[in-house]
Structure formats: structure tokens, C-alpha cells
Enzyme design. Structure first.
Site, PDB file in Angstrom:
ATOM      1  N   SER A  44      69.525  28.234  25.548  1.00 35.73           N
ATOM      2  CA  SER A  44      69.359  26.837  25.945  1.00 35.73           C
ATOM      3  C   SER A  44      69.913  25.910  24.875  1.00 35.73           C
ATOM      4  O   SER A  44      71.119  25.910  24.622  1.00 35.73           O
ATOM      5  CB  SER A  44      67.895  26.553  26.263  1.00 35.73           C
ATOM      6  OG  SER A  44      67.754  25.299  26.889  1.00 35.73           O
TER       7      SER A  44
ATOM      8  N   HIS B 292      65.446  23.552  33.171  1.00 34.95           N
ATOM      9  CA  HIS B 292      66.377  24.426  33.888  1.00 34.95           C
ATOM     10  C   HIS B 292      66.062  24.511  35.379  1.00 34.95           C
ATOM     11  O   HIS B 292      66.219  25.557  36.010  1.00 34.95           O
ATOM     12  CB  HIS B 292      66.426  25.810  33.242  1.00 34.95           C
ATOM     13  CG  HIS B 292      66.807  25.756  31.796  1.00 34.95           C
ATOM     14  ND1 HIS B 292      68.087  25.413  31.388  1.00 34.95           N
ATOM     15  CD2 HIS B 292      66.086  25.941  30.665  1.00 34.95           C
ATOM     16  CE1 HIS B 292      68.129  25.411  30.065  1.00 34.95           C
ATOM     17  NE2 HIS B 292      66.927  25.717  29.605  1.00 34.95           N
TER      18      HIS B 292
END
Length: 395
Positions: A161, A278
Site C-alpha cells: 500500500s 482499498h
């Protein structure tokens, strides 16, 4: 000398025989004075050509390195932070320079927050993501001092990420301050999106027969009975076989916890994050990040950097710009990245893998994805004290 040539020489900063290693991680923020000038007059275009990664070997080119002499760098994401991180790295003056540069970009003392907290402030997305980005690159700087051959012989990098930004800085695709500015905008936008809807992330340790899709569908239908329009509940992180993180509306995650045995979940645990990272609930964060990335001089990575979005290598600058934005609303395919990096023919040696940043979660995931690859794993310590129990990574 033209600005483009000056920039290229800045990044190269060494002799052609070692150009790749010297171009990696050569930010002005790390060393404001820059690297020493080359000892010989070199043609920049030829040096750039020599540094190209992924080209086919030709007769007379340097021999391929054996896998055991190469390295892979992994950069952690949100969830690995801890108060005190970075303390063991301050012996290196260049690390202090990183934090001084970060303070100018962010407008607050990130080093003080990282070293002393409070924990509640460090855990906030708006602070956590920049803190992880900087401490990971500080750990990289420590690794450069201790074992420079690891930097020079790196063949692949990946970041979880927000860790992907640090991986791209290492690989020469972004400059330190540019990357930090993008992370700042990303973190602020994701924090704001999180505040709009009660949502979160649920770590799920499953079994081969676990029914993730059915569970998410049922959880969404449950939310609809509660009057929630367009409920969100979906897999946000693929960590390793039989382990996922599911993100969505808080009511959906509570439903999954209550009914976990129905879907063959072994264990569930809410993560200490502010929202459903996400997933489409982060859509308000897309435009701010897209706008800041459009203004940046992104370059093709000098080593293979793998995208969270599809598990494949970034191919060019436009590819990076597009997928870094898309990553905010797409699941992190970490398990797929581990397979892409470490899959090889039986009997082939594995590279040395270094987790560069706080925590050892990425090492634990690697162990569950590929035990043989994990046996060549190391961690760059950023804490002087023993680290606390670690949460699964999130964003």
C-alpha cells in the site's frame, strides 16, 4: 549543461560499471550536497542505456548474477507503525536530514511524533502514512551504510500500500520530497474519506474452504436490511494463502464477525484503522492524489517494482501514475506479488530479502507464501527496544 542532463548525471553519480547501484536511492533529501562527481567524463546517454533494467543479455555483456548474490527489498504499510520507530537509525546524519526535509514538506515535526507519540496521533492515517514512508527510507539509508552491496545488487522491490511509494523512491522513479508530498495528499484524502462513513477493516484467517465472496455478499445484503444504500463489503488485502483482510461498512464487518463459523473463518479481528481502505469508499481520495501525481516527474524504475493493483511490474511512468491512484480503491494483491517475485524452477537459489521498515509482518507473510524464500529473509531494525505485537497491514 542542460537541466535534463544535469538531472541524469545527478542520478547516476558514479562509474558506468556500477551505474545501477549508484542511481538507486540518490535523493537530494538524503544528501543535499549530492554524490561526488564522476571520476571520469562519461556520456550520460550511454550511462542511461547501461542502467536499463530488463533488457536481454547480448554477447559480450556482463555475466548474469547468481540469485544468491542478489537482493529483494520489501517496504511495509499502515499497521506496522510503533512509537519509537526510527530511534536506532539516528546515528546516521543522513537520516536526520531526511526528517528535517520531511518537516519542511509536512509542516510539523514528524521525528518527534515518531519517537514519542502519542500513539493515538501516530496511528491517525494523516500522520501514519508519512511516518511509515520516511522511516522506511531512513531504514534504507541505514542499510546503504551497513551493506551497500544489498542496494547495488537489488533486482526487485515491492511495497505494501503506502509502502509502494517508498519502493518507487528507492528505484529512482520518484524523488524523496515529491513522494512525501504525494503521500501527504493521499493520507489527508483517505482520512477525510474515512470520516464520511462508519467503516473499517477486518482481518480474516480462513481455511481452504472459506467462502469469502459469499460472506461479503451476505454481509452486503444484511446492510441493506438495515437501510444502508449501496453497502460495501469486499476483500481489500490478499495477504497469504487463507488469509484476507475484508473492508467495508462497519455493520457488514460486525455481521461477519458474528457469523464467522458459517463461512469457515478460523479467526477474525478488527484492525485499528479509520476506514475501509482499498474499496470504493475511498473514491473521494482519488482526484486529489491524481492531480498531485500529474505534476510530478515520474521516471521508469531502475529495478522491477511490483504494483499492488495487479501484482505485475511497473512498465513506465504513465503506468505508475495510473496505478498509484487506482491502488487506493483496489485490493492489495500481496500474495500474488510474492509469487511473482519468488516463483522459480526447483533447485534455483533465492535472493536475500530485506524488510525495510518497522515490523516484521511482510516477513511473516513471505514465510506463509514461500518458506524457502523466507529462509533468506532479514529485517532492518528501526526500534531500539523489542517491538510490540504487530497488527496485520492495512493501507
Amino acid at each position: 549543461m542542460a537541466a535534463s542532463v544535469m538531472a541524469a548525471r545527478w542520478r547516476l553519480g558514479g562509474r558506468a560499471s556500477n551505474v545501477l547501484g549508484r542511481r538507486l536511492w540518490s535523493s537530494r533529501a538524503r544528501d543535499p550536497a549530492g554524490p561526488p562527481p564522476p571520476s571520469e567524463v562519461e556520456d550520460v546517454a550511454e550511462l542511461l542505456k547501461a542502467a536499463t533494467v530488463g533488457t536481454d543479455s547480448t554477447a559480450g555483456s556482463r555475466p548474469r548474477r547468481s540469485p544468491e548474490t542478489t537482493s529483494v527489498l520489501l517496504f511495509p504499510g499502515q499497521g506496522s507503525q510503533a512509537v519509537g520507530m526510527g530511534r536506532s537509525l539516528l546515528r546516521y546524519p543522513s537520516v536526520r536530514a531526511l526528517y528535517e526535509s520531511a518537516a519542511r514538506v509536512l509542516g510539523y515535526d514528524l521525528l518527534e511524533l515518531s519517537l514519542r507519540g502519542p500513539r493515538e496521533e501516530l496511528d491517525r492515517t494523516v500522520h501514519c502514512q508519512p511516518a511509515l514512508y520516511v522511516v522506511s527510507l531512513a531504514a534504507l539509508e541505514a542499510l546503504r551504510h551497513r551493506r551497500p552491496e544489498v542496494i547495488e545488487n537489488c533486482v526487485a522491490a515491492a511495497g505494501f500500500s503506502v509502502g509502494e511509494f517508498a519502493a518507487l523512491v528507492f528505484a529512482g522513479a520518484l524523488e524523496f520530497e515529491e513522494g512525501l508530498h504525494a503521500v501527504k495528499v493521499r493520507a489527508e484524502a483517505m482520512q477525510e474519506a474515512s470520516m464520511a462513513v462508519p467503516s473499517g477493516m477486518l482481518s480474516v484467517l480462513g481455511k481452504p474452504q472459506s467462502q469469502y465472496k459469499a460472506a461479503c455478499l451476505d454481509a452486503r445484503e444484511h446492510c441493506q436490511t438495515l437501510g444502508i444504500e449501496q453497502p460495501v463489503c469486499e476483500v481489500a488485502n490478499y495477504l497469504f494463502p487463507d488469509c484476507r483482510v475484508i473492508s467495508g461498512h462497519l455493520q457488514a464487518l460486525q455481521y461477519l464477525q458474528k457469523n464467522s463459523s458459517r463461512y469457515h473463518f478460523r479467526r477474525t479481528k478488527m484492525l485499528p484503522v479509520s476506514g475501509a481502505f482499498h474499496t470504493q469508499l475511498m473514491e473521494p481520495a482519488l482526484e486529489p492524489l491524481a492531480q498531485v501525481l500529474k505534476k510530478m516527474d515520474i521516471k521508469k524504475p531502475l529495478v522491477s517494482v511490483y504494483s499492488n493493483v495487479d501484482g505485475n511490474k511497473y512498465m513506465h511512468a504513465k503506468h505508475i501514475q495510473k496505478l498509484l491512484v487506482k491502488q487506493v480503491v483496489c485490493p492489495v494483491k500481496w500474495e500474488q506479488i510474492m509469487h511473482a517475485i519468488f516463483e522459480r524452477r526447483k533447485g534455483t537459489d533465492f535472493p536475500h530479502t530485506f524488510e525495510v521498515g518497522p515490523g516484521k509482518q511482510l516477513g511473516a507473510m513471505l514465510k506463509n507464501c514461500n518458506l524457502k524464500a523466507w529462509r533468506a529473509y532479514s529485517h532492518v531494525e528501526v526500534m531500539e527496544e523489542e517491538e510490540p505485537d504487530e497488527e496485520p497491514l492495512a493501507g
